[in-house]
Write a protein that holds these residues in place. Structure first.
Motif, PDB file in Angstrom:
ATOM      1  N   VAL A  32      46.462  70.127   3.192  1.00  0.00           N
ATOM      2  CA  VAL A  32      45.453  70.808   2.376  1.00  0.00           C
ATOM      3  C   VAL A  32      44.236  71.152   3.224  1.00  0.00           C
ATOM      4  O   VAL A  32      43.652  72.238   3.095  1.00  0.00           O
ATOM      5  N   TYR A  33      43.852  70.248   4.108  1.00  0.00           N
ATOM      6  CA  TYR A  33      42.692  70.474   4.968  1.00  0.00           C
ATOM      7  C   TYR A  33      42.917  71.665   5.901  1.00  0.00           C
ATOM      8  O   TYR A  33      42.033  72.511   6.082  1.00  0.00           O
ATOM      9  N   TYR A  34      44.112  71.745   6.481  1.00  0.00           N
ATOM     10  CA  TYR A  34      44.381  72.775   7.482  1.00  0.00           C
ATOM     11  C   TYR A  34      44.870  74.098   6.880  1.00  0.00           C
ATOM     12  O   TYR A  34      44.624  75.156   7.446  1.00  0.00           O
ATOM     13  N   PHE A  35      45.566  74.037   5.733  1.00  0.00           N
ATOM     14  CA  PHE A  35      46.165  75.260   5.196  1.00  0.00           C
ATOM     15  C   PHE A  35      45.634  75.669   3.832  1.00  0.00           C
ATOM     16  O   PHE A  35      46.075  76.675   3.282  1.00  0.00           O
ATOM     17  N   LEU A  42      52.010  74.100  -3.596  1.00  0.00           N
ATOM     18  CA  LEU A  42      53.418  74.065  -3.192  1.00  0.00           C
ATOM     19  C   LEU A  42      54.005  72.666  -3.362  1.00  0.00           C
ATOM     20  O   LEU A  42      55.135  72.505  -3.836  1.00  0.00           O
ATOM     21  N   THR A  43      53.242  71.656  -2.992  1.00  0.00           N
ATOM     22  CA  THR A  43      53.718  70.282  -3.102  1.00  0.00           C
ATOM     23  C   THR A  43      53.943  69.890  -4.553  1.00  0.00           C
ATOM     24  O   THR A  43      54.970  69.290  -4.902  1.00  0.00           O
ATOM     25  N   VAL A  44      52.993  70.221  -5.410  1.00  0.00           N
ATOM     26  CA  VAL A  44      53.111  69.889  -6.832  1.00  0.00           C
ATOM     27  C   VAL A  44      54.304  70.607  -7.457  1.00  0.00           C
ATOM     28  O   VAL A  44      55.089  69.997  -8.206  1.00  0.00           O
ATOM     29  N   VAL A  45      54.467  71.885  -7.163  1.00  0.00           N
ATOM     30  CA  VAL A  45      55.592  72.650  -7.703  1.00  0.00           C
ATOM     31  C   VAL A  45      56.918  72.067  -7.217  1.00  0.00           C
ATOM     32  O   VAL A  45      57.884  71.952  -7.988  1.00  0.00           O
ATOM     33  N   SER A  46      56.977  71.681  -5.957  1.00  0.00           N
ATOM     34  CA  SER A  46      58.197  71.098  -5.402  1.00  0.00           C
ATOM     35  C   SER A  46      58.545  69.784  -6.091  1.00  0.00           C
ATOM     36  O   SER A  46      59.700  69.550  -6.476  1.00  0.00           O
ATOM     37  N   VAL A  83      58.213  73.306   4.585  1.00  0.00           N
ATOM     38  CA  VAL A  83      58.119  74.748   4.390  1.00  0.00           C
ATOM     39  C   VAL A  83      56.727  75.232   4.762  1.00  0.00           C
ATOM     40  O   VAL A  83      55.760  74.459   4.711  1.00  0.00           O
ATOM     41  N   PRO A  84      56.580  76.506   5.146  1.00  0.00           N
ATOM     42  CA  PRO A  84      55.255  77.056   5.458  1.00  0.00           C
ATOM     43  C   PRO A  84      54.442  77.296   4.193  1.00  0.00           C
ATOM     44  O   PRO A  84      54.993  77.420   3.101  1.00  0.00           O
ATOM     45  N   VAL A  85      53.139  77.364   4.358  1.00  0.00           N
ATOM     46  CA  VAL A  85      52.240  77.511   3.213  1.00  0.00           C
ATOM     47  C   VAL A  85      52.407  78.857   2.520  1.00  0.00           C
ATOM     48  O   VAL A  85      52.059  79.014   1.342  1.00  0.00           O
ATOM     49  N   THR A  86      52.961  79.844   3.224  1.00  0.00           N
ATOM     50  CA  THR A  86      53.122  81.183   2.656  1.00  0.00           C
ATOM     51  C   THR A  86      54.411  81.346   1.852  1.00  0.00           C
ATOM     52  O   THR A  86      54.664  82.422   1.307  1.00  0.00           O
ATOM     53  N   LEU A  87      55.239  80.325   1.752  1.00  0.00           N
ATOM     54  CA  LEU A  87      56.513  80.447   1.049  1.00  0.00           C
ATOM     55  C   LEU A  87      56.284  80.737  -0.442  1.00  0.00           C
ATOM     56  O   LEU A  87      55.499  80.053  -1.096  1.00  0.00           O
ATOM     57  N   GLY A 131      63.005  85.030   7.047  1.00  0.00           N
ATOM     58  CA  GLY A 131      61.702  85.651   7.244  1.00  0.00           C
ATOM     59  C   GLY A 131      60.576  84.845   6.644  1.00  0.00           C
ATOM     60  O   GLY A 131      59.551  84.588   7.294  1.00  0.00           O
ATOM     61  N   HIS A 132      60.741  84.420   5.408  1.00  0.00           N
ATOM     62  CA  HIS A 132      59.700  83.630   4.737  1.00  0.00           C
ATOM     63  C   HIS A 132      59.572  82.232   5.343  1.00  0.00           C
ATOM     64  O   HIS A 132      58.460  81.689   5.431  1.00  0.00           O
ATOM     65  N   MET A 133      60.685  81.649   5.749  1.00  0.00           N
ATOM     66  CA  MET A 133      60.649  80.293   6.293  1.00  0.00           C
ATOM     67  C   MET A 133      60.098  80.238   7.710  1.00  0.00           C
ATOM     68  O   MET A 133      59.815  79.151   8.234  1.00  0.00           O
ATOM     69  N   THR A 134      59.971  81.380   8.365  1.00  0.00           N
ATOM     70  CA  THR A 134      59.418  81.405   9.727  1.00  0.00           C
ATOM     71  C   THR A 134      58.109  82.181   9.787  1.00  0.00           C
ATOM     72  O   THR A 134      57.691  82.619  10.851  1.00  0.00           O
ATOM     73  N   SER A 135      57.452  82.352   8.643  1.00  0.00           N
ATOM     74  CA  SER A 135      56.157  83.050   8.610  1.00  0.00           C
ATOM     75  C   SER A 135      55.031  82.023   8.668  1.00  0.00           C
ATOM     76  O   SER A 135      54.369  81.733   7.669  1.00  0.00           O
ATOM     77  N   TRP A 136      54.859  81.436   9.841  1.00  0.00           N
ATOM     78  CA  TRP A 136      53.795  80.451  10.005  1.00  0.00           C
ATOM     79  C   TRP A 136      52.465  81.138  10.236  1.00  0.00           C
ATOM     80  O   TRP A 136      52.402  82.217  10.824  1.00  0.00           O
ATOM     81  N   VAL A 137      51.411  80.492   9.784  1.00  0.00           N
ATOM     82  CA  VAL A 137      50.076  81.039   9.968  1.00  0.00           C
ATOM     83  C   VAL A 137      49.219  80.026  10.709  1.00  0.00           C
ATOM     84  O   VAL A 137      49.499  78.825  10.704  1.00  0.00           O
TER      85      VAL A 137
END
Length: 322
Positions: A32-35, A42-46, A83-87, A131-137
């Protein structure tokens, strides 16, 4: 009833899972601090998806509800960490379905699954939505430092393809690379729960201290990654700190039902994970090798157990005579 003596303990599956969840709190806070706040979403939904799918499965199959053991909560947290934050949110829900229904419940529920649910779900998402799983920011805090003389090929060998993508968010060229300190603190791109090494280390040591996991698998896994990185000409410190090495060693490879029973078997299991991880990182084009390595070693765990099982002390096996 089995013959005495009987061992009694206050520990239960629910307490174990809650302890693991507590050990993952520093990693969640770091994400949460970094992203940003979306990491928490995402964590809650998962977590909610995993719990819901397990509950619905027990209802449809007319079984006793098992969500009370909190194992689905742990699976949801670990899946979100992979998973990345953009998923997109619907993809994490789909991953939860794969982890809980396909990998866990269809094989009999907790303790009966042959592979780690979160690791398998990550692989499925990576294959299905590459594509979505490798879209790191890049992280919101902690700017990356430049390192002169580093080429993309060198970075791939020492950090994995995921670090190449995260280090070039704009130009598409290898211009920035996080320092070892930034890698340790988590100021670099990657999936939610694999960037902050210190948070994962604290959580893993807490589980070892509480006796929830054995030290053998994390030490043998990370130690073999370090050694094979040296043999393959990679930077061993980056190899240990990058990708899913830390979260895999402490929170995924140590799953009770998918790892060997004996310490000797655990050591073989960890060394195998480290070897396969570095093979994939060094010679393949996949973004990360840890999940694949854990899945492959999960498959051969029964064979490791059969080869390393402890023989009863003083047992005498009579030979058949004519």
């Amino acid at each position: 009833m089995t013959p005495s003596p009987h061992i009694k303990d206050s520990i239960s599956t629910k307490k174990i899972m809650l302890t693991v969840s507590a050990a993952l709190v520093p990693t969640i806070l770091a994400s949460v601090y970094y992203f940003g706040f979306r990491a928490l979403v995402l964590t809650v939904v998962s977590v909610l998806s995993c719990v819901l799918f397990e509950y619905l499965f027990t209802i449809l199959t007319k079984r006793e509800p098992t969500i009370g053991d909190c194992s689905a909560v742990v699976t949801g947290i670990i899946l979100a960490c992979n998973v990345p934050v953009t998923l997109p949110l619907w993809m994490i829900v789909f991953g939860a379905f794969i982890a809980i229904v396909v990998v866990k419940c269809l094989f009999g529920g907790i303790g009966c699954n042959f592979a780690n649910p979160a690791a398998t779900a990550r692989i499925f998402l990576l294959v299905s939505f590459a594509g979505h799983m490798t879209s790191w920011v890049a992280p919101l805090r902690g700017a990356m430092e430049s390192i002169a003389g580093a080429t993309p090929g060198q970075i791939i060998r020492v950090m994995g393809v995921d670090m190449v993508a995260s280090a070039t968010p704009l130009s598409g060229k290898m211009e920035q690379l996080p320092s070892l300190l930034q890698m340790f603190l988590g100021a670099r791109g990657g999936s939610l729960g694999e960037t902050c090494a210190i948070a994962l280390l604290l959580g893993g040591l807490f589980l070892i201290y509480k006796g929830i996991i054995s030290w053998v698998i994390p030490v043998s896994t990370l130690g073999s990654i370090f050694v094979f990185a040296l043999l393959f000409g990679a930077n061993p410190f980056y190899a240990v700190l990058s990708g899913g090495a830390m979260i895999g060693a402490f929170f995924m490879a140590t799953d009770y039902s998918t790892c060997p029973v004996t310490d000797k078997g655990k050591a073989i299991f960890g060394i195998g994970i480290g070897f396969i991880t570095m093979i994939i990182r060094s010679f393949c084009s996949y973004p990360e090798g840890m999940s694949y390595a854990i899945l492959l070693m999960n498959i051969i765990t029964p064979h490791i157990d059969s080869l390393t099982i402890t023989k009863p002390f003083g047992a005498v096996f009579a030979q058949k005579t004519e």
